[in-house]
Enzyme design. Sequence first.
Site, PDB file in Angstrom:
ATOM      1  N   HIS A 163      -1.874   1.450   7.343  1.00  0.00           N
ATOM      2  CA  HIS A 163      -2.255   1.340   5.930  1.00  0.00           C
ATOM      3  C   HIS A 163      -2.067   2.699   5.271  1.00  0.00           C
ATOM      4  CE1 HIS A 163      -4.164  -0.370   2.432  1.00  0.00           C
ATOM      5  NE2 HIS A 163      -5.177   0.477   2.462  1.00  0.00           N
TER       6      HIS A 163
ATOM      7  N   ASN B 130      -7.850   4.120  -2.427  1.00  0.00           N
ATOM      8  CA  ASN B 130      -7.259   2.925  -1.835  1.00  0.00           C
ATOM      9  C   ASN B 130      -6.578   2.098  -2.925  1.00  0.00           C
ATOM     10  OD1 ASN B 130      -6.582   1.085   0.139  1.00  0.00           O
ATOM     11  ND2 ASN B 130      -8.672   0.557   0.689  1.00  0.00           N
TER      12      ASN B 130
ATOM     13  N   CYS C  64       0.832  -1.209   0.000  1.00  0.00           N
ATOM     14  CA  CYS C  64       0.000   0.000   0.000  1.00  0.00           C
ATOM     15  C   CYS C  64       0.862   1.252   0.000  1.00  0.00           C
ATOM     16  CB  CYS C  64      -0.937  -0.007   1.197  1.00  0.00           C
ATOM     17  SG  CYS C  64      -0.086  -0.103   2.800  1.00  0.00           S
TER      18      CYS C  64
END
Length: 333
Positions: free
Chosen positions: A276, A300, A138
């Site tokens: 994250h 995302n 990520c």
Amino acid sequence: MGPAVLLAILCLGVAEVTQSSDPSLDSEWQEWKRKFNKNYSMEEEGQKRAVWEENMKLVKQHNIEYDQGKKNFTMDVNAFGDMTGEEYRKMLTDIPVPNFRKKKSIHQPIAGYLPKFVDWRKRGCVTPVKNQGTCNSCWAFSAAGAIEGQMFRKTGKLVPLSTQNLVDCSRLEGNFGCFKGSTFLALKYVWKNRGLEAESTYPYKGTDGHCRYHPERSAARITSFSFVSNSEKDLMRAVATIGPISVGIDARHKSFRLYREGIYYEPKCSSNIINHSVLVVGYGYEGKESDGNKYWLIKNSHGEQWGMNGYMKLARGRNNHCGIASYAVYPRV
């Protein structure tokens, strides 16, 4: 124990799990597996079905409460619908907010009017949503997205950049490929390396690999990078005046994993635990401004089938909800 006896025991175990499942959900289970291309071994099927049913019940109850006006967002049994919380948390990476951020360049807010709505997608600054898969990358997608936005603002060209280049090559800066990493160290790599390849020349594999960077194929460079101070107001100003900003958030919760649409607010979310990385591409509010339904628009890296076609509206002005302003950084090009 003979093979026949062992097989009989295995079959009996699967049969017992299957019998305990809710038959009224059989068609939904089969459709969900087809939609997300899920294939299980005979041993896995019952266990995954049980987890999926638990998540299905949670989602349905949550959405009932949404219809009753008790929740601000809906949930969905998406590709993570067969995952336990423990399994999903393995996809996250603890990102300590570094003490050295005080020694690094801190973004200096510019005074003046700020628009009430910002969406950098509408200005052509944001590449399509991607899917990190099972690689804990990520941080690479978030960092690449921030550079893409700045390069577009400088050149007028939107070029998807190589996250695999970051996964494979930023270990000397302290990242650990598909195990874990940070956007700060990713940007540090690009700065020291004096370049980053495009996705077209160094495509994403979703696994660790040897560094294959070629300077002659570099598609982007950065001159420095800056942190945004731990303030939602400063983050808002940075998003409005600079572009998409890389941030870290607390994404441990089932409500995040199974998010569908609406303004996400999770009472259990921490502003101090970051695990994250995502990209803030805008902000705004729903309804009237006085209603207080303010949000951050975040991109995302779980694919377009997660959330709002890969995006989330996260509560804004709610005491740094989920740590949205705790680890915000952007490059200069």
